[in-house]
Design an enzyme around this catalytic site. Structure first.
Site, PDB file in Angstrom:
ATOM      1  N   LYS A  22       0.829  -1.201   0.000  1.00  0.00           N
ATOM      2  CA  LYS A  22       0.000   0.000   0.000  1.00  0.00           C
ATOM      3  C   LYS A  22       0.866   1.254   0.000  1.00  0.00           C
ATOM      4  CE  LYS A  22      -2.851   2.645   3.279  1.00  0.00           C
ATOM      5  NZ  LYS A  22      -1.819   3.639   3.654  1.00  0.00           N
ATOM      6  N   ASN A  23       1.841   1.312   0.916  1.00  0.00           N
ATOM      7  CA  ASN A  23       2.606   2.550   1.097  1.00  0.00           C
ATOM      8  C   ASN A  23       3.547   2.849  -0.065  1.00  0.00           C
ATOM      9  OD1 ASN A  23       1.328   3.114   3.509  1.00  0.00           O
ATOM     10  ND2 ASN A  23       2.881   2.088   4.755  1.00  0.00           N
ATOM     11  N   CYS A 116      -6.007   8.187   8.452  1.00  0.00           N
ATOM     12  CA  CYS A 116      -6.398   7.717   9.770  1.00  0.00           C
ATOM     13  C   CYS A 116      -6.055   8.732  10.856  1.00  0.00           C
ATOM     14  CB  CYS A 116      -5.692   6.399  10.095  1.00  0.00           C
ATOM     15  SG  CYS A 116      -6.258   5.019   9.086  1.00  0.00           S
ATOM     16  N   ARG A 121       0.088  14.506  12.408  1.00  0.00           N
ATOM     17  CA  ARG A 121       0.988  14.145  11.309  1.00  0.00           C
ATOM     18  C   ARG A 121       1.141  15.359  10.404  1.00  0.00           C
ATOM     19  NH1 ARG A 121      -0.876   8.588   8.714  1.00  0.00           N
ATOM     20  NH2 ARG A 121      -2.963   9.443   8.860  1.00  0.00           N
ATOM     21  N   ASP A 304       3.330   0.558  12.230  1.00  0.00           N
ATOM     22  CA  ASP A 304       2.115  -0.009  11.663  1.00  0.00           C
ATOM     23  C   ASP A 304       1.850  -1.444  12.118  1.00  0.00           C
ATOM     24  OD1 ASP A 304       1.502   2.303  10.365  1.00  0.00           O
ATOM     25  OD2 ASP A 304       1.915   1.581   8.344  1.00  0.00           O
ATOM     26  N   ARG A 397      -8.786  -0.269   3.455  1.00  0.00           N
ATOM     27  CA  ARG A 397      -7.856   0.693   2.869  1.00  0.00           C
ATOM     28  C   ARG A 397      -6.465   0.087   2.700  1.00  0.00           C
ATOM     29  NH1 ARG A 397      -6.555   4.842   6.239  1.00  0.00           N
ATOM     30  NH2 ARG A 397      -5.334   5.580   4.477  1.00  0.00           N
TER      31      ARG A 397
END
Length: 417
Positions: A22-23, A116, A121, A304, A397
């Site tokens: 994903k990242n 999220c 952040r 994570d 997600r």
């Protein structure tokens, strides 16, 4: 709003394949805007964040074709338009359009990115990097307008080795004249993946994956081709699930070096596994030892995976301490874990105590964020009875084909509206 319904305590066996990261993928798609021809990104995960990014790219007049797990992106006719809040707020990674559009057009307008709620952040580091390259940043309420007459390469020191800032500055630096040097850069695999894509387009980049990255600006980039790395967080999540419920569960498509911190920690607490190339075979551990975990930037223990491993530690024999050093609001999942029977307590803002083993019982819970939702998913898989997770869209997600993958290895799980 979708719900995830889980009937717990089923042994899991067989094989499961890890999807693309994903990242990485959420940075590679905006990066494709830099190529003025077609690019191909292989091994793209089927997750909702990718769908949102495609919406933004189509707004910008990119033509996108799906072919199996690949995206063929034609950015030759891109039009630089303001990105509206209803799209940018859907995911954090929308901020990568800042660097990509700034590099190609010297102008970008976008609302503050979403994602999220796991703590502050800020994107100050990103904006400071753009300004160092010669851009001007205007902020009007929730909207950012970043412009530059021209971008000039410069040495930039990051106050914190942020993955997002490192990638965003790399993207912007492609459009800068001369060489940009990023000092105290993040070293995560996602940065190497993005650098590989840019190098394939014709950009000269040295040092990706180290604390010092050099990018030489280049105009008129050619087409690019790249494979998305396997998702190290999805890998870690399934490895944790295997340590709790596996019977020779085989997880395919991992990169050992990307999950080394997790594997070493699991070995310390008594979990046995076997690695064969890009696969790992793992079975349930009946004697999990307590431990101390401290999240760190890569190659340390990934933030994570902090929430998913918290669920595993509810089954350890004794007291574990988890120290979260990256985000200050990442223990919200413990409210629902305790509701299921866990014994966790927040000691300070960044320290959590987990006392086990405690049997978990299925009940109705709520996923407040992606990885917190993953921790509740794992709890539901080991709990007695039925667990219903509300707001499971946040889990989707980051975990593609979740229902299909878990069902294929023996879990009783379904997603309903």
């Amino acid at each position: 709003m979708s719900k995830l319904i889980i009937e717990g305590q089923n042994t899991l066996s067989g094989e499961v394949k890890i999807s693309g990261a994903k990242n990485s993928a959420v940075a590679l798609l905006p990066a494709a805007i830099l190529a003025k021809k077609k690019s191909v990104i292989y091994n793209v995960p089927e997750i909702s964040d990718i769908d949102y990014l495609i919406e933004i790219m189509e707004l910008l007049n990119c033509k996108i074709e799906h072919k199996d797990d690949a995206l063929i992106i034609d950015s030759s006719s891109v039009v630089n338009k303001p990105i509206p809040e209803e799209l940018s707020i859907q995911m954090r990674a929308s901020y990568y359009f800042m660097g990509a559009l700034l590099a190609r057009y010297k102008k970008v307008e976008i609302s503050f990115p979403g994602g999220c709620s796991i703590g502050a952040r800020p994107i100050d580091i990103h904006l400071k990097g753009f300004e160092e390259l010669g851009a001007t940043v205007e902020i009007n309420k929730n909207r950012y307008k970043i412009t530059a007459d021209k971008l000039i390469g410069k040495k930039i020191y990051l106050d914190f080795p942020s993955v997002g800032a490192t990638i965003n500055i790399m993207l912007a630096a492609v459009g800068a004249k001369g060489t940009t040097i990023i000092e105290n850069a993040a070293m995560e695999p996602e940065i190497v993946n993005v650098a590989s894509f840019l190098i394939n387009m014709g950009v000269k980049i040295l040092g990706a994956g180290t604390k010092r990255i050099e990018i030489e600006g280049k105009e008129d980039l050619d087409r690019g081709v790249v494979d998305v790395f396997p998702d190290r967080i999805e890998s870690g999540t399934y490895i944790i699930i295997g340590a709790l419920l596996g019977d020779n569960l085989r997880i395919n498509g991992i990169i050992k070096e990307h999950v080394e911190a997790l594997l070493l920690k699991l070995k310390d607490i008594g979990v046995k596994y076997n690695i064969d190339g890009d696969s790992i075979t793992i079975s349930k551990c009946n004697n999990i030892k307590p431990t101390h975990i401290k999240t760190l930037i890569f190659p340390g223990f990934a933030t994570d995976l902090q929430q998913p491993i918290t669920t595993l530690l509810t089954q350890a024999k004794g007291k574990s301490i988890i120290e979260e050093t990256i985000y200050e609001n990442r223990f919200k999942n413990t409210i629902d874990l305790n509701k299921m029977g866990a014994n966790t307590r927040i000691i300070t803002n960044n320290k959590l105590e987990v006392i086990g083993p405690t049997p978990l019982k299925g009940t109705k819970v709520n996923a407040t964020d992606l990885r917190g939702g993953a921790s509740l998913l794992i709890a539901g898989l080991i709990a007695q009875g039925e667990t219903v997770i509300d707001n499971c869209d946040v889990i989707l997600r980051g975990y593609g084909f979740l229902e299909e993958k878990l069902t294929s290895i023996g879990a009783k799980i379904k997603i309903t509206e």
